[in-house]
Write a protein that holds these residues in place. Structure first.
Motif, PDB file in Angstrom:
ATOM      1  N   GLY A 250     181.488  40.605 -21.290  1.00  0.00           N
ATOM      2  CA  GLY A 250     182.879  40.291 -21.610  1.00  0.00           C
ATOM      3  C   GLY A 250     183.181  40.573 -23.071  1.00  0.00           C
ATOM      4  O   GLY A 250     182.922  39.724 -23.930  1.00  0.00           O
ATOM      5  N   GLY A 255     187.411  42.650 -22.182  1.00  0.00           N
ATOM      6  CA  GLY A 255     186.685  41.889 -21.157  1.00  0.00           C
ATOM      7  C   GLY A 255     185.604  42.711 -20.464  1.00  0.00           C
ATOM      8  O   GLY A 255     185.032  42.265 -19.455  1.00  0.00           O
ATOM      9  N   ALA A 466     194.007  37.124 -23.267  1.00  0.00           N
ATOM     10  CA  ALA A 466     192.731  36.649 -22.707  1.00  0.00           C
ATOM     11  C   ALA A 466     193.027  35.289 -22.074  1.00  0.00           C
ATOM     12  O   ALA A 466     193.347  34.330 -22.779  1.00  0.00           O
TER      13      ALA A 466
END
Ligand SMILES: Cc1ncc(COP(=O)(O)O)c(C=O)c1O
Length: 498
Positions: A250, A255, A466
């Motif tokens: 990640g 990610g 995120a």
């Protein structure tokens, strides 16, 4: 003066009136419960006015103030101006959200005020931490014989993991002789998308940032395996000393999860240390739909991750696990006479569990394990897995909205819980779009509507999301998209006029 005090005037710092302190404590609990319960009704962030900044000036108070007054000052000047990551529409950088029971756990651990290690193994705080570490090993797939320690966060966890890597693989007594005596320059490898804390750790370890050889990524932002192996071979030929590969579970930008199984194979074949930075992505391990992506992580020699990001626990709490306990302890164990321990079963320094500062940097350590222990019990691992999967599903929902909107463009493949996108307008060139998208994010933040951050993807400025937020609902992403389009249209007009 203090020296003239008679015994009857000796002081301590406990309240003179315990009942009014109890009442104040109840008020604090009422206020914080209300504050979090109504968090959605407030802006995600507000720029504190200069009067707030100015409030925090002046010298330390010489004379006491009443606890009620001090708390009121907190309530008026501090509580209303947080970073905002507790809000349902905060998705900037990679932040965690926290929970109310996690916050109460902090009060409980501060009440006990246990220095969680300090050479004393016989106390409940250590038993709790060792149990939490056992749970984490089990969840992540590390063997029970592995070692670990809870840290302030993933930056510290990366530093500890890489210190163990350096000392174990150096091939000489590096702790004693230092880095100067290394016969060949040590090098470490990671993708160009690796987090800055890895470079910082390498610098702190005295290896110099040039020791980090960054490897290009493929179209999915994963480390290019062929480029990695070529680089290792070339460096050996050039007389360098390849030491370690850092895999990403990640990356912060996109990610992306490196092919961890392949990296473990390469490290095995090349006799290199395999460290994984899984700050948030390690938790894909418990999300039913994506756990296959982090396969191979359990083969890491050391693994760093956080619980204050994608496990939603209040700051600060991270963790490092090391496959072979011996490597870990040999890097950090240092026992002065005044810290002697483990010489028997009796007295406070007897030992029946690992002595936790043998595995890290801190000697005095807070009881951060308690909030993890309480949180795991409150929700159970299965629910955490569902929450993480929910964040991923919400992120996919956002991707769907972006893909079905002509004015928006996805700027990188969306991995796990991370989305990079931008507002586009065919009349504006890329440089103007860079400015426009940075401006959109600033406006969104200042209006308090939603908090994304910005980053660069292949040189272009993009809006970065995120989603590590357990309070987010899909409708929050509807609001985000609506607001980005509104601002994009308005700002496009003013930019095309200039
Ligand atoms: C991939 C990655 N690694 C490491 C870190 C550093 O973690 P911490 O902020 O807990 O020190 C972060 C922070 O966002 C991150 O995203």
């Amino acid at each position: 003066m203090a020296g003239n005090k008679s015994p009857s005037h000796e002081e301590n710092l406990d309240p003179t009136d315990w009942e009014s302190m109890r009442a104040l404590g109840h008020r604090m609990v009422d206020d914080v419960v209300e504050y979090l319960k109504t968090i959605r009704d407030r802006p995600a962030w507000r720029h504190a006015p200069s009067s707030i900044r100015e409030h925090f000036s002046g010298s330390a108070p010489l004379d006491p103030q009443s606890p009620e007054d001090v708390y009121q000052e907190f309530y008026d000047y501090i509580l209303p101006w947080p970073t905002g990551n507790i809000h349902p529409r905060f998705w900037g950088w990679v932040f965690g959200t926290g929970t109310i029971l996690g916050a109460f756990a902090e009060m409980l651990s501060a009440t006990m005020n246990t220095g969680a290690a300090c050479g004393l193994s016989y106390n409940s705080a250590n038993y709790v931490e060792v149990q939490v570490l056992d749970w984490l090993k089990d969840i992540i797939g590390f063997p029970a014989s592995a070692s670990g320690v809870l840290t302030t966060g993933c930056s510290e966890a990366n530093l500890i993991g890489l210190a163990v890597a350096r000392n174990t693989k150096a091939g000489y007594d590096l702790r004693r002789e230092g880095i100067r005596t290394a016969s060949r320059k040590m090098v470490l490898y990671a993708s160009e998308e690796i987090h800055s804390s890895v470079q910082k750790a390498i610098e702190i370890l005295g290896l110099g940032s040039k020791a980090l050889h960054t490897i290009p990524v493929d179209e999915n932002f994963r480390i290019d395996l062929q480029a990695l192996t070529e680089s290792i071979t070339r460096d050996r030929k050039d007389g360098l000393y390849p030491l370690c590969v850092v895999g990403a579970a990640g990356t912060t930008n996109t990610g992306a999860v490196d092919d961890l199984e392949a990296l473990a194979d390469i490290c095995q074949k090349e006799n290199l240390w395999f460290h994984v930075d899984g700050a948030f992505g390690a938790w894909a391990a418990i999300a039913p739909g994506v756990r296959a992506q982090v396969k191979g992580m359990e083969r890491a020699d050391s693994l760093a991750f956080d619980l204050h990001k994608w496990m939603y626990m209040p700051y600060e709490i991270g963790c490092v696990l090391v496959q072979h306990e011996d490597d870990h302890r040999k890097t950090f164990c240092l026992t002065a006479d005044y810290l002697a321990h483990g010489e028997g079963q009796r007295g406070m320094s007897g030992q029946d569990i690992p002595y936790l500062e043998d595995y890290g940097i801190q000697l005095s350590r807070g009881f951060r394990a308690l909030k993890a222990w309480i949180s795991f019990k409150e929700h159970g691992v299965a629910k955490y897995g569902r929450m993480i999967q929910q964040n991923i599903d919400q992120t996919n929902y956002l991707v769907g909205l972006i893909n079905s909107t002509l004015e928006l463009e996805l700027m990188a493949p969306a991995n796990l819980n991370v989305v990079c996108f931008r507002y586009v307008n065919p009349e504006l060139d890329d440089d103007t779009l860079d400015k426009l998208n940075k401006q959109i994010v600033i406006e969104l933040q200042e209006e308090g509507k939603a908090i994304p951050s910005t980053t660069k993807i292949r040189g272009r400025d993009v809006i970065h999301i995120a989603n590590t937020n357990h309070r987010t609902r899909r409708k929050d992403f509807d609001i985000l998209v609506r607001e980005v389009i509104r601002l994009g249209r308005t700002l496009s007009q003013s930019l095309s006029r200039h």
